[in-house]
Design an enzyme around this catalytic site. Structure first.
Site, PDB file in Angstrom:
ATOM      1  N   LYS A  71       0.274  -1.265   0.160  1.00  0.00           N
ATOM      2  CA  LYS A  71      -0.139  -0.181   0.024  1.00  0.00           C
ATOM      3  C   LYS A  71       0.782   1.406   0.230  1.00  0.00           C
ATOM      4  O   LYS A  71       0.291   1.870  -0.606  1.00  0.00           O
ATOM      5  CB  LYS A  71      -1.151   0.089   0.925  1.00  0.00           C
ATOM      6  CG  LYS A  71      -1.829   1.573   1.297  1.00  0.00           C
ATOM      7  CD  LYS A  71      -2.603   1.011   2.353  1.00  0.00           C
ATOM      8  CE  LYS A  71      -2.715   0.036   3.949  1.00  0.00           C
ATOM      9  NZ  LYS A  71      -1.463   0.750   4.267  1.00  0.00           N
ATOM     10  N   THR A  73       3.715   1.081  -0.955  1.00  0.00           N
ATOM     11  CA  THR A  73       4.759   1.600  -2.167  1.00  0.00           C
ATOM     12  C   THR A  73       3.980   1.824  -3.221  1.00  0.00           C
ATOM     13  O   THR A  73       4.506   2.613  -3.569  1.00  0.00           O
ATOM     14  CB  THR A  73       5.261  -0.672  -2.387  1.00  0.00           C
ATOM     15  OG1 THR A  73       5.689  -0.369  -1.067  1.00  0.00           O
ATOM     16  CG2 THR A  73       5.942   0.038  -4.231  1.00  0.00           C
ATOM     17  N   ARG A  94       2.287   8.359   7.154  1.00  0.00           N
ATOM     18  CA  ARG A  94       2.132   8.433   8.400  1.00  0.00           C
ATOM     19  C   ARG A  94       4.528   7.593   8.916  1.00  0.00           C
ATOM     20  O   ARG A  94       4.635   6.963   7.809  1.00  0.00           O
ATOM     21  CB  ARG A  94       1.636   7.263   9.373  1.00  0.00           C
ATOM     22  CG  ARG A  94       0.010   7.028   8.721  1.00  0.00           C
ATOM     23  CD  ARG A  94      -0.773   6.028   9.511  1.00  0.00           C
ATOM     24  NE  ARG A  94      -0.314   4.969   8.996  1.00  0.00           N
ATOM     25  CZ  ARG A  94      -0.689   4.012   9.248  1.00  0.00           C
ATOM     26  NH1 ARG A  94      -0.741   3.507  10.100  1.00  0.00           N
ATOM     27  NH2 ARG A  94      -0.198   2.491   8.349  1.00  0.00           N
ATOM     28  N   LYS A 105       6.498  -5.945  10.837  1.00  0.00           N
ATOM     29  CA  LYS A 105       5.916  -6.396   9.975  1.00  0.00           C
ATOM     30  C   LYS A 105       6.893  -5.397   8.640  1.00  0.00           C
ATOM     31  O   LYS A 105       7.006  -5.139   7.681  1.00  0.00           O
ATOM     32  CB  LYS A 105       5.081  -4.532  10.759  1.00  0.00           C
ATOM     33  CG  LYS A 105       4.058  -4.726   9.116  1.00  0.00           C
ATOM     34  CD  LYS A 105       3.277  -3.449   9.856  1.00  0.00           C
ATOM     35  CE  LYS A 105       2.134  -3.209   9.178  1.00  0.00           C
ATOM     36  NZ  LYS A 105       3.326  -1.946   8.854  1.00  0.00           N
ATOM     37  N   ALA A 273      -3.703   1.340  12.908  1.00  0.00           N
ATOM     38  CA  ALA A 273      -5.522   1.466  12.622  1.00  0.00           C
ATOM     39  C   ALA A 273      -6.044   0.751  13.144  1.00  0.00           C
ATOM     40  O   ALA A 273      -7.001   0.619  12.742  1.00  0.00           O
ATOM     41  CB  ALA A 273      -5.055   1.577  10.484  1.00  0.00           C
ATOM     42  N   PHE A 301      -3.378  -0.306   7.047  1.00  0.00           N
ATOM     43  CA  PHE A 301      -4.379  -1.662   6.862  1.00  0.00           C
ATOM     44  C   PHE A 301      -5.702  -1.933   6.312  1.00  0.00           C
ATOM     45  O   PHE A 301      -5.457  -1.123   4.636  1.00  0.00           O
ATOM     46  CB  PHE A 301      -4.708  -2.368   8.390  1.00  0.00           C
ATOM     47  CG  PHE A 301      -3.571  -2.690   9.185  1.00  0.00           C
ATOM     48  CD1 PHE A 301      -2.292  -3.152   8.920  1.00  0.00           C
ATOM     49  CD2 PHE A 301      -2.998  -2.136  10.253  1.00  0.00           C
ATOM     50  CE1 PHE A 301      -1.413  -3.903   9.764  1.00  0.00           C
ATOM     51  CE2 PHE A 301      -2.349  -2.459  10.797  1.00  0.00           C
ATOM     52  CZ  PHE A 301      -1.460  -3.031  10.880  1.00  0.00           C
ATOM     53  N   PHE A 381       4.051  -8.545  -9.474  1.00  0.00           N
ATOM     54  CA  PHE A 381       4.523  -9.478  -9.183  1.00  0.00           C
ATOM     55  C   PHE A 381       5.423 -10.776 -10.080  1.00  0.00           C
ATOM     56  O   PHE A 381       4.114 -10.519 -10.852  1.00  0.00           O
ATOM     57  CB  PHE A 381       4.628 -10.296  -8.131  1.00  0.00           C
ATOM     58  CG  PHE A 381       4.426  -9.694  -6.520  1.00  0.00           C
ATOM     59  CD1 PHE A 381       5.504 -10.137  -5.438  1.00  0.00           C
ATOM     60  CD2 PHE A 381       3.209  -9.031  -5.851  1.00  0.00           C
ATOM     61  CE1 PHE A 381       5.297  -9.284  -4.400  1.00  0.00           C
ATOM     62  CE2 PHE A 381       3.269  -8.392  -4.820  1.00  0.00           C
ATOM     63  CZ  PHE A 381       4.666  -8.668  -4.056  1.00  0.00           C
ATOM     64  N   TRP A 409       7.280  -0.812  -7.497  1.00  0.00           N
ATOM     65  CA  TRP A 409       8.033  -1.571  -6.515  1.00  0.00           C
ATOM     66  C   TRP A 409       9.533  -1.269  -7.508  1.00  0.00           C
ATOM     67  O   TRP A 409      10.385  -1.290  -7.519  1.00  0.00           O
ATOM     68  CB  TRP A 409       7.815  -2.872  -6.059  1.00  0.00           C
ATOM     69  CG  TRP A 409       8.628  -2.533  -5.420  1.00  0.00           C
ATOM     70  CD1 TRP A 409       8.937  -2.933  -4.328  1.00  0.00           C
ATOM     71  CD2 TRP A 409      10.104  -4.557  -5.908  1.00  0.00           C
ATOM     72  NE1 TRP A 409      10.185  -3.706  -3.726  1.00  0.00           N
ATOM     73  CE2 TRP A 409      10.167  -5.100  -4.649  1.00  0.00           C
ATOM     74  CE3 TRP A 409       9.648  -5.234  -7.169  1.00  0.00           C
ATOM     75  CZ2 TRP A 409      11.073  -5.756  -4.941  1.00  0.00           C
ATOM     76  CZ3 TRP A 409      10.929  -6.260  -7.154  1.00  0.00           C
ATOM     77  CH2 TRP A 409      11.114  -6.565  -5.523  1.00  0.00           C
TER      78      TRP A 409
END
Length: 556
Positions: A71, A73, A94, A105, A273, A301, A381, A409
């Site tokens: 998210k 990224t 954030r 994480k 979140a 999230f 991906f 990415w």
């Protein structure tokens, strides 16, 4: 592919004063923290009053899985893509917590060639905002215990202290502690608790405050305990407001850094979140809207948590009206929701994709409830196949959403041009007519049930005995009109993290209710959400080090 930290280290950063200049900010408008970080001074923000606002785009995601969604990224890459197309764009994110950085994480700087930098600084200490929040929170705790020790004029009941100490670290042994052991001068013996800094009310207050006076007002009305008459005792009552605000004076100012492609990024505040409201500060978002034509922000999230709280808590408080939503998914995550094991996600499986796409379907339906147009993007991906991508594209278009493949990415802004085109098309159409899910004046239990049934898909809500008593108390104290901040696991739409896909007609269990009177919302705890996480068996901290020339290694 190089690691995130390798890519970040090899990038050429612009002095932050040059990045600020592109936004119309002068060097004197910044308070510099070295060459590449700065806070925007209050005087500069005051000059923006009355200036027209740009368009606001929220980036959110499906429920997170071990496969990763990307998210942040996507947020960064979309900003870089829009900048590449000549748009005056600002990103608003954030700040990362140290807990996940050293835990499991990871950080919150994006990844690959779509990152905000300086990456090590951002993930480790940054400008000291979280330390200031920790200090302010713990000062209030110290003054509360000192008041009891020094005669307890307010008649505070030590069994009804609700203000917890905090630490920005995953440390499970601090969840439940006993303080005041020793002799009489060491304080009153009582049970106490720690939460992680990002779950504190002070963090929420900082992110929801509009200026210093508003910050002080919110801090002052925060409830720290109840007295023997069951009446609330506030920060103002123990005379801790001014000192706490003094510690937060600089932390309240938004931080400005940049992406790998020099797109300006405000990174400020960081409530989780799943246990807090999950959005960056109002001050940073509003500053970005005054300085840019398009602002890309995110909420933590999945959309059931971060987006819901962005729409139902942050937007009404700040007077924000988002213009579009980007919903991030991956083929791998959708197959995981369809029952595929993590080790088998690289294999084409249209049957599992069709089964797991119901998670995406529910998030689309939820976002449409807020009358904001949705663009779905697949974070690409190398294992994804053309058939799988086409299946999702067709599904999204049938649901009334625009669709784009994102390759940020691997390619940075260049890989987000298709997504940028779709977002600009939505903004040009101007079909947003944002409205929150509920009217805050509804009774507390109705607001909770509305979120549970309409957003999560629950069939019923069950209040445990303790929660029912707390509900009655909060209503008697006049907190019925506040919005609800649901504390729920992030992995499932339900309160059971093992229920993937789109669980239906389950019972959501509310185990605890408490008010964050300063921040201005009621927290409803569901399931077994931890407000002080623990470290995994093999924490990320095992691999982090500093080499002989002072470079940090092993950080993602």
């Amino acid at each position: 592919m190089k690691s995130d930290i390798q890519i970040a280290k090899e990038s050429e950063l612009k002095p932050i004063k040059e990045v600020a200049l592109e936004l119309g900010l002068e060097e004197d408008d910044l308070e510099l923290y070295g060459k590449y970080k700065g806070k925007v001074a209050d005087e500069a923000l005051n000059k923006l009053e009355g200036k027209a606002q740009g368009k606001l785009v929220l980036v959110t995601a499906i429920n997170p899985t071990p496969a990763g969604e990307g998210k942040t990224t996507t947020t960064v890459g979309l900003g870089d893509a829009l900048k590449k197309q000549g748009e005056k764009v600002v990103i608003a994110l954030r700040e990362p917590s140290l807990g996940p950085c050293f835990g499991i994480k990871g950080g919150a700087a994006g990844g690959g060639y779509a990152q905000v930098v300086p990456m090590e600084d951002l993930n480790l200490h940054f400008t000291g905002d979280f330390h200031a929040i920790t200090s302010a929170n713990n000062l209030i705790a110290a003054m509360l215990d000192n008041h009891i020790q020094q005669g307890n004029e307010l008649g505070i009941d030590p069994r009804q202290i609700v203000w917890k100490r905090c630490l920005d670290m995953n440390d499970r042994v601090l969840r439940n502690v006993v303080v005041g052991l020793g002799n009489k001068m060491d304080g009153v013996v009582r049970e106490d608790h720690f939460v992680i800094t990002v779950a504190t009310e002070i963090m929420a207050i900082l992110c929801l405050a509009t200026d210093l006076n508003d910050l002080k007002e919110k801090i002052g009305r925060a409830i720290v305990a109840y007295n023997y008459k069951n009446e609330p005792v506030t920060v103002a009552d123990i005379k801790a407001t001014g000192a706490a605000a003094a510690l937060l004076k600089d932390a309240l100012k938004p931080n400005l850094i940049q992406t790998l492609e020099h797109t300006p990024a405000f990174v400020h505040g960081g409530p989780f979140a799943n246990i807090a409201h999950g959005c960056n500060s109002i001050k940073a978002t509003k500053a970005a809207l005054k300085l840019g034509d398009i602002v890309i922000t995110e909420a933590g999230f999945g959309a059931d948590l971060g987006a819901e709280k962005f729409f139902d808590i942050k937007c009404p408080v700040a007077g924000l009206k988002p213009d579009a939503v980007v919903l991030v998914a991956t083929i791998r995550a959708l197959k995981y929701n369809g029952g595929v094991a993590k080790e088998d996600l690289n294999t084409e499986n249209l049957e599992a994709l069709a089964k797991g796409i119901v998670n995406l379907e529910k998030h689309i339906e939820n976002l449409h409830k807020y009358n904001v147009p949705v663009v779905v993007t697949l974070n690409a991906f190398v294992s994804d196949t053309e058939k799988e991508n086409e299946f999702v594209k067709k599904f999204c278009e049938e649901k009334g959403c625009r669709f784009a493949l994102s390759e940020v990415w691997a390619k940075g802004g260049e890989g987000g041009l298709a997504l940028a085109d779709e977002v600009k098309a939505v903004l040009k159409e101007g079909n947003a007519n944002f409205a929150p899910l509920y009217n805050a004046e509804l009774p507390l239990e109705e607001k909770i049930k509305k979120v549970a049934t309409e957003i999560y898909g629950a069939g019923d809500v069950q209040f445990e005995v303790a929660a029912s008593k707390q509900l009655a108390r909060l209503k008697s104290l006049g907190f019925d009109h506040l919005p609800v901040c649901m504390a729920k696991n992030q992995y499932s739409l339900s309160d059971d993290p093992t229920l993937l896909g789109r669980p239906r007609d389950f019972t959501l269990h509310i185990r605890e209710l408490y008010v964050s009177a300063g921040a201005g919302f009621v927290v409803a705890l569901t399931g077994t959400v931890m407000t002080m996480p623990g470290l995994p068996k093999v924490p990320a901290a095992n691999n982090i080090d500093v080499n002989g020339v002072g470079e940090i290694v092993g950080l993602f």
